[in-house]
Design an enzyme around this catalytic site. Structure first.
Site, PDB file in Angstrom:
ATOM      1  N   TRP B  65      27.250  17.326  27.551  1.00 33.08           N
ATOM      2  CA  TRP B  65      26.786  17.141  28.922  1.00 33.08           C
ATOM      3  C   TRP B  65      25.297  16.837  28.977  1.00 33.08           C
ATOM      4  CZ3 TRP B  65      31.524  16.871  30.324  1.00 33.08           C
ATOM      5  CH2 TRP B  65      32.451  17.814  29.912  1.00 33.08           C
ATOM      6  N   THR B  83      44.990   4.099  46.071  1.00 29.62           N
ATOM      7  CA  THR B  83      45.816   5.314  46.178  1.00 29.62           C
ATOM      8  C   THR B  83      44.964   6.588  46.210  1.00 29.62           C
ATOM      9  OG1 THR B  83      46.141   5.564  43.793  1.00 29.62           O
ATOM     10  CG2 THR B  83      47.749   4.211  44.965  1.00 29.62           C
TER      11      THR B  83
END
Lengths: 209, 209
Positions: B65, B83
């Site tokens: 990270w 969607t």
């Protein structure tokens, strides 16, 4: 619970790039499941029902959005995905809202049991909890749908969200137990082959806010 | 804007199963982008910045990270995914909140332009807007992160969500222009090889609430 459902042509799980295949399905859905600190077992039943009944497949005449994975008797492959509980602090993902692995693993197993009971055990596949994997998803369409647990979609959603934010702030300030357990839990990603020098100190520090 | 970002080892787009490959990237991120009726071009810049700077990669010492796709000079592959604007009505996905294709396509192209301008054009790849594709995602980890546009993460989120719901109800009742355009737009999925009898009438009716 934060869920992502993808419509799948083929899905294969590997322990590493070009490595051992640990699971696979053909047509069906992939479920990525992010469990939060606030989730309770009560929500599992509702989410299991949604997963099995959400209409993402076409029927025999080609009509879209008319059949569920259960209608089609297709397979389901679940992968636990704590990064779905990410909160960005600037550009850095923060995972203090994710349920620590020691609680999340039994929670996740309970979720799988419910899914098997509500469908057919042999059509429910799984990865390896907490492991670093290569998830090879052939997304058909693509069709990707996000689902929220009922706690987050009920009327008092506004309150819940605010409460979460406030609780998070509290936690950050006071170093609540959840945070320290999160740090114990950090080596979850130590399998990561790229994390060659991934000493625990490093990992926990990078989870600091 | 609803975004899903996945950390990728390999990503390949095909027009159909075993068919022609239309795009691919190696290490990098996959961005699935769902544009809603309420999205404005103002949000694009913020989201582009997040996509390019969110730290989903490890650094040279293996610290997780800590690096973004831009730090690593990896590739980005974007796929428009209406969607993601799904609202479930019972078990049936409803897409009236998604921006109709005739507006969503220029919006999406503008988004891609911003992304290329903020990074390197040659590192930004794309699918085919609105086409039925097989998206072969090798999710590395897996790491999957949901991002919301600033409009949805600001304080008045509560209000915005309620407004959306109310607007949707209005639309459903009054058949506003957005709904009829949504119906015009429905054949977006007509390429679907499984939609053999996908007459327009069928498709629009299945988008009815």
């Amino acid at each position: 619970l934060a869920l992502i459902i993808m419509r799948i042509s083929v899905l294969k799980l590997f322990m590493q790039l070009g490595g051992e295949q640990i699971s696979s399905i053909g047509r069906g859905i992939c479920v990525l499941l992010g469990i939060s600190l606030e989730d309770t077992h009560k929500e599992i039943e509702h989410m299991v029902r949604k997963i099995l009944n959400v209409r993402v497949f076409e029927d025999e005449s080609g009509k879209h959005w008319s059949k569920s994975v259960m209608d089609k008797q297709y397979e389901v492959l679940c992968v636990s995905q704590f990064t779905l509980q990410c909160i960005l602090k600037g550009n850095k993902p923060d995972y203090h809202m994710a349920m620590p692995a020691e609680q999340a693993e039994p929670f996740y197993n309970n979720f799988l049991e419910h899914l098997k009971k509500a469908y057919k055990p042999e059509l429910i596949k799984d990865g390896k909890f907490g492991a670093y994997m290569q998830v090879n998803i052939q997304n058909d369409g693509p069709v990707t749908i996000e689902l929220e647990s009922p706690a987050a979609t009920m009327d008092p959603k506004q309150l819940t969200k605010l409460e979460k934010q406030q609780q998070r702030k509290e936690k950050t300030r006071t170093k609540a137990p959840s945070e320290s357990s999160r740090e114990r839990n950090a080596p979850r990603n130590k399998d990561d082959p790229s994390a060659s020098s991934g000493a625990e100190g490093d990992v926990s520090s990078e989870r600091e806010p």
